[in-house]
Design an enzyme around this catalytic site. Structure first.
Site, PDB file in Angstrom:
ATOM      1  N   GLU A  34      87.257 -14.483 -28.725  1.00 25.27           N
ATOM      2  CA  GLU A  34      85.939 -14.392 -28.073  1.00 25.27           C
ATOM      3  C   GLU A  34      84.951 -13.838 -29.092  1.00 25.27           C
ATOM      4  O   GLU A  34      85.163 -12.775 -29.663  1.00 25.27           O
ATOM      5  CB  GLU A  34      86.001 -13.510 -26.832  1.00 25.27           C
ATOM      6  CG  GLU A  34      84.641 -13.262 -26.173  1.00 25.27           C
ATOM      7  CD  GLU A  34      83.849 -14.527 -25.871  1.00 25.27           C
ATOM      8  OE1 GLU A  34      84.352 -15.386 -25.157  1.00 25.27           O
ATOM      9  OE2 GLU A  34      82.714 -14.669 -26.396  1.00 25.27           O
ATOM     10  N   GLY A  39      84.118 -13.138 -20.665  1.00 21.14           N
ATOM     11  CA  GLY A  39      83.742 -13.723 -19.367  1.00 21.14           C
ATOM     12  C   GLY A  39      82.726 -14.839 -19.491  1.00 21.14           C
ATOM     13  O   GLY A  39      82.493 -15.571 -18.527  1.00 21.14           O
ATOM     14  N   GLY A  40      82.093 -14.948 -20.658  1.00 16.60           N
ATOM     15  CA  GLY A  40      81.214 -16.092 -20.907  1.00 16.60           C
ATOM     16  C   GLY A  40      79.947 -16.112 -20.068  1.00 16.60           C
ATOM     17  O   GLY A  40      79.452 -15.077 -19.603  1.00 16.60           O
ATOM     18  N   THR A  41      79.419 -17.319 -19.879  1.00 14.25           N
ATOM     19  CA  THR A  41      78.112 -17.521 -19.255  1.00 14.25           C
ATOM     20  C   THR A  41      78.072 -17.019 -17.820  1.00 14.25           C
ATOM     21  O   THR A  41      77.166 -16.266 -17.432  1.00 14.25           O
ATOM     22  CB  THR A  41      77.760 -19.029 -19.263  1.00 14.25           C
ATOM     23  OG1 THR A  41      77.889 -19.519 -20.590  1.00 14.25           O
ATOM     24  CG2 THR A  41      76.357 -19.269 -18.741  1.00 14.25           C
ATOM     25  N   CYS A  42      79.036 -17.454 -17.019  1.00 18.78           N
ATOM     26  CA  CYS A  42      78.989 -17.144 -15.578  1.00 18.78           C
ATOM     27  C   CYS A  42      78.881 -15.643 -15.360  1.00 18.78           C
ATOM     28  O   CYS A  42      78.058 -15.173 -14.579  1.00 18.78           O
ATOM     29  CB  CYS A  42      80.242 -17.692 -14.897  1.00 18.78           C
ATOM     30  SG  CYS A  42      80.302 -17.291 -13.151  1.00 18.78           S
ATOM     31  N   HIS A 441      80.414 -20.586  18.246  1.00 23.28           N
ATOM     32  CA  HIS A 441      79.009 -20.434  18.648  1.00 23.28           C
ATOM     33  C   HIS A 441      78.596 -18.968  18.521  1.00 23.28           C
ATOM     34  O   HIS A 441      79.361 -18.096  18.879  1.00 23.28           O
ATOM     35  CB  HIS A 441      78.838 -20.882  20.097  1.00 23.28           C
ATOM     36  CG  HIS A 441      77.459 -20.617  20.618  1.00 23.28           C
ATOM     37  ND1 HIS A 441      76.380 -21.416  20.279  1.00 23.28           N
ATOM     38  CD2 HIS A 441      76.977 -19.627  21.413  1.00 23.28           C
ATOM     39  CE1 HIS A 441      75.299 -20.928  20.861  1.00 23.28           C
ATOM     40  NE2 HIS A 441      75.630 -19.838  21.551  1.00 23.28           N
TER      41      HIS A 441
HETATM   42  C1  LIG Z   1      71.377 -19.255 -15.149  1.00 25.40           C
HETATM   43  C2  LIG Z   1      72.671 -19.912 -14.783  1.00 25.40           C
HETATM   44  C3  LIG Z   1      73.152 -19.785 -13.502  1.00 25.40           C
HETATM   45  C4  LIG Z   1      74.360 -20.395 -13.160  1.00 25.40           C
HETATM   46  N1  LIG Z   1      74.798 -20.283 -11.880  1.00 25.40           N
HETATM   47  C5  LIG Z   1      75.944 -20.890 -11.518  1.00 25.40           C
HETATM   48  C6  LIG Z   1      76.442 -20.786 -10.191  1.00 25.40           C
HETATM   49  O1  LIG Z   1      75.841 -20.126  -9.352  1.00 25.40           O
HETATM   50  N2  LIG Z   1      77.601 -21.394  -9.889  1.00 25.40           N
HETATM   51  C7  LIG Z   1      78.304 -22.127 -10.811  1.00 25.40           C
HETATM   52  O2  LIG Z   1      79.349 -22.672 -10.481  1.00 25.40           O
HETATM   53  N3  LIG Z   1      77.858 -22.249 -12.078  1.00 25.40           N
HETATM   54  C8  LIG Z   1      76.708 -21.648 -12.450  1.00 25.40           C
HETATM   55  N4  LIG Z   1      76.267 -21.750 -13.736  1.00 25.40           N
HETATM   56  C9  LIG Z   1      77.086 -22.508 -14.701  1.00 25.40           C
HETATM   57  C10 LIG Z   1      78.290 -21.681 -15.172  1.00 25.40           C
HETATM   58  O3  LIG Z   1      77.860 -20.406 -15.616  1.00 25.40           O
HETATM   59  C11 LIG Z   1      78.989 -22.402 -16.312  1.00 25.40           C
HETATM   60  O4  LIG Z   1      79.231 -23.742 -15.930  1.00 25.40           O
HETATM   61  C12 LIG Z   1      80.320 -21.758 -16.621  1.00 25.40           C
HETATM   62  O5  LIG Z   1      80.156 -20.420 -17.034  1.00 25.40           O
HETATM   63  C13 LIG Z   1      80.978 -22.550 -17.755  1.00 25.40           C
HETATM   64  O6  LIG Z   1      82.144 -21.916 -18.068  1.00 25.40           O
HETATM   65  P1  LIG Z   1      82.915 -22.292 -19.389  1.00 25.40           P
HETATM   66  O7  LIG Z   1      84.283 -21.761 -19.161  1.00 25.40           O
HETATM   67  O8  LIG Z   1      82.803 -23.715 -19.705  1.00 25.40           O
HETATM   68  O9  LIG Z   1      82.195 -21.525 -20.591  1.00 25.40           O
HETATM   69  P2  LIG Z   1      81.356 -20.207 -20.732  1.00 25.40           P
HETATM   70  O10 LIG Z   1      81.354 -19.413 -19.475  1.00 25.40           O
HETATM   71  O11 LIG Z   1      80.057 -20.577 -21.302  1.00 25.40           O
HETATM   72  O12 LIG Z   1      82.183 -19.365 -21.799  1.00 25.40           O
HETATM   73  C14 LIG Z   1      82.383 -19.785 -23.108  1.00 25.40           C
HETATM   74  C15 LIG Z   1      82.808 -18.590 -23.951  1.00 25.40           C
HETATM   75  O13 LIG Z   1      83.211 -19.044 -25.239  1.00 25.40           O
HETATM   76  C16 LIG Z   1      82.708 -18.162 -26.233  1.00 25.40           C
HETATM   77  N5  LIG Z   1      82.637 -18.930 -27.479  1.00 25.40           N
HETATM   78  C17 LIG Z   1      81.857 -19.993 -27.749  1.00 25.40           C
HETATM   79  N6  LIG Z   1      82.123 -20.486 -28.968  1.00 25.40           N
HETATM   80  C18 LIG Z   1      83.101 -19.710 -29.494  1.00 25.40           C
HETATM   81  C19 LIG Z   1      83.804 -19.720 -30.717  1.00 25.40           C
HETATM   82  N7  LIG Z   1      83.594 -20.656 -31.633  1.00 25.40           N
HETATM   83  N8  LIG Z   1      84.735 -18.752 -30.935  1.00 25.40           N
HETATM   84  C20 LIG Z   1      84.978 -17.804 -29.992  1.00 25.40           C
HETATM   85  N9  LIG Z   1      84.347 -17.761 -28.806  1.00 25.40           N
HETATM   86  C21 LIG Z   1      83.431 -18.710 -28.551  1.00 25.40           C
HETATM   87  C22 LIG Z   1      81.356 -17.744 -25.678  1.00 25.40           C
HETATM   88  O14 LIG Z   1      80.933 -16.529 -26.264  1.00 25.40           O
HETATM   89  C23 LIG Z   1      81.685 -17.600 -24.198  1.00 25.40           C
HETATM   90  O15 LIG Z   1      82.135 -16.296 -23.902  1.00 25.40           O
HETATM   91  C24 LIG Z   1      75.081 -21.146 -14.115  1.00 25.40           C
HETATM   92  C25 LIG Z   1      74.603 -21.251 -15.422  1.00 25.40           C
HETATM   93  C26 LIG Z   1      73.417 -20.648 -15.746  1.00 25.40           C
HETATM   94  C27 LIG Z   1      72.922 -20.784 -17.153  1.00 25.40           C
END
Ligand SMILES: Cc1cc2nc3c(=O)[nH]c(=O)nc-3n(C[C@H](O)[C@H](O)[C@H](O)COP(=O)(O)OP(=O)(O)OC[C@H]3O[C@@H](n4cnc5c(N)ncnc54)[C@H](O)[C@@H]3O)c2cc1C
Length: 460
Positions: A34, A39-42, A441
């Site tokens: 990482e 935990g990434g984007t979500c 209901h």
């Molecule tokens: C504002 C916003 C609101 C959202 N709301 C919702 C919602 O309500 N419900 C829903 O279902 N979805 C929602 N989403 C979408 C959801 O957040 C994403 O679809 C989901 O997080 C994608 O998960 P993922 O596992 O693909 O990657 P991500 O969660 O993006 O995680 C990828 C991880 O990989 C790491 N990484 C990247 N490249 C490298 C590398 N080369 N080496 C090491 N680490 C790396 C990053 O740092 C990150 O931690 C929302 C998105 C946004 C932007």
């Protein structure tokens, strides 16, 4: 000497950690990489923080409407953005720390807090270290796409990520992008007290949705004072004093929209450009997504791509389902496929939109005989009791198989109610199962059997 593992997981988004845990539990030695926040984007900049902020914004709105429920709140409603942000930080931060603790505590798991980059098909550089494995799982997610607009280098702008640091009230927030992310922020900041203008290049909001949905969402947000500039062409940005000006048409000068802050919500771009994919023999498509087969394997045997980076879903639940597919196929001897998944998602405005399956436009394009059931929320008792009657529910049914093809529930509880239909769709059961079910209901779901009892042929 490279360190050898059974598996390498790059990225700790919504698929990687759970997959790592399953592989470790099966006795495999796993390296997890990482580069930024666990935990990434979500967890950090997407679902969890935005829904936490939306909860604060809704509370402000309910307080403003209190008098209509017979409740007096003396004085104006004040929003303390520092405390709103602190609450968001606490909830999202705990989730991120939870993922980190979980991974670091897993037996058989080694966590590298480093950027991962392929140096060969089965070898990855993690900072100064080299790691090898027979199986590599890419879960690198996506980030905000920054459009190449004229003037983009001359103005300060925010994205969903940098919005997370905002602990003040923008006087006037311009939002470029009238789709899911842009609209959630638009309503949220309007409710916090900002003036908000949404600029959208299409003639209508959320153009992937049906026209009636786009229209109703626009009306709901306009009623709260969000302003819209649709069909905005030839966008260009300019700094004028302490204002950011967005030009909206190809002609010189006006029309334009000016604000104090600018949020770009113009789609997502996969994090695949700095992964060394060429060294692994993996090419990306024209938008940077990694092509995968129905079981999420890339064109290189032993390398899988899960979550948003594979272009097969842009949601947390689709990324998590990717984990389930890969884990079931590799560890449980199953044959699960991504095409078994029914599209489903929500737009978390208030009221929310819950969506499952095909849109009306998609059903019409398919040409199949279809029945439609539709009911405004003004005719849903629970919505009236709650004083939240905006929106409608719409269900599309295949006239021959009687199966539900799609649904849009825009209204109070719509994000939850839609699951009643989604589960029946997964069961491939006829809509009559829901129609004959006795629902509780008074609930919003209670009206689904009624809607299905009033189906009419989908006209032209
Ligand atoms: C504002 C916003 C609101 C959202 N709301 C919702 C919602 O309500 N419900 C829903 O279902 N979805 C929602 N989403 C979408 C959801 O957040 C994403 O679809 C989901 O997080 C994608 O998960 P993922 O596992 O693909 O990657 P991500 O969660 O993006 O995680 C990828 C991880 O990989 C790491 N990484 C990247 N490249 C490298 C590398 N080369 N080496 C090491 N680490 C790396 C990053 O740092 C990150 O931690 C929302 C998105 C946004 C932007």
């Amino acid at each position: 000497m490279p360190k050898h593992y059974d598996a390498i997981v790059i990225g700790t988004g919504q698929a990687g950690p759970s997959l790592a845990a399953r592989l470790c539990a099966a006795g495999q030695k796993v390296a997890v990489l990482e580069r930024h926040q666990f935990g990434g984007t979500c967890v950090n900049t997407g679902c969890i923080p935005t829904k936490t902020l939306i909860a604060s914004a809704r509370t402000a709105q309910v307080a403003r409407r209190a008098a209509s429920y017979g409740i007096d709140i003396p004085g104006p409603i004040a929003v303390d953005m520092k405390r709103v942000k602190a609450r968001k930080d606490e909830i999202a931060g705990e989730s991120s720390r939870g993922v980190e603790r979980w991974l670091k505590g897993l037996e058989n798991c080694t966590v590298y807090e480093a950027h991962g980059r392929f140096v060969a098909p089965h070898e990855v550089a993690a900072g100064d270290e080299r790691l090898t494995a027979e199986r590599i799982f890419i879960n690198v997610g996506a980030r905000a796409r920054i459009p190449n607009l004229p003037g983009i280098d001359e103005v300060p702008f925010l994205t969903n990520s940098t919005m997370m640091s905002v602990d003040f009230l923008p006087q006037h927030l311009l939002i470029v992008g009238g789709s899911y992310v842009g609209l959630e922020f638009a309503q949220m900041y309007r409710r916090f007290g900002s003036e908000v203008t949404v600029i959208e290049m299409s003639p209508r909001l959320i153009p992937k949705e049906d026209e009636d949905v786009s229209e109703a969402v626009q009306q709901i947000l306009e009623a709260e004072g969000v302003q819209f500039r649709l069909a905005a062409e030839c966008l260009a940005l300019e700094k004028r004093g302490n204002q950011i000006v967005t030009r909206l048409a190809c002609e010189q000068g006006a029309p334009e929209a000016a604000g104090s802050h600018l949020l770009l919500a113009t789609g997502r771009q996969p994090n695949t450009q700095d992964l060394g994919l060429d060294k692994a023999g993996i090419s990306v498509d024209s938008r940077g997504f990694i092509p995968v087969d129905d079981q999420l394997q890339t064109t290189v045997p032993g390398i899988w791509a899960l979550g948003e980076c594979n272009g097969r879903g842009a949601f947390t639940h689709t990324a998590y389902n990717d984990f389930e597919i890969v884990a079931s196929n590799l560890l449980d001897g199953q044959q699960r496929r991504v095409t078994d998944r029914i599209p489903a998602y929500a737009l978390f405005t208030d009221p929310p939109l819950g969506r499952a399956g095909l849109t009306e436009a998609e059903v019409r394009a398919s040409g199949r005989p279809t029945l439609l059931g539709k009911r405004p929320m003004t005719k849903v008792g629970r919505a009236r009791e709650m004083g939240e009657t905006q929106g409608f529910m719409k269900v599309l049914v295949d006239a021959e198989t009687e199966q539900i093809l799609g649904a849009a529930i825009l209204g109070v509880g719509g994000d939850e109610v839609v699951h009643t239909l989604l589960d029946v769709m997964y069961a491939k059961a006829p809509h009559t199962v829901v129609r004959r079910a006795v629902h509780i209901h008074p609930t919003v779901s209670e009206l689904l059997p009624t809607v299905l009892g009033e189906l009419k042929p989908l006209g032209n």
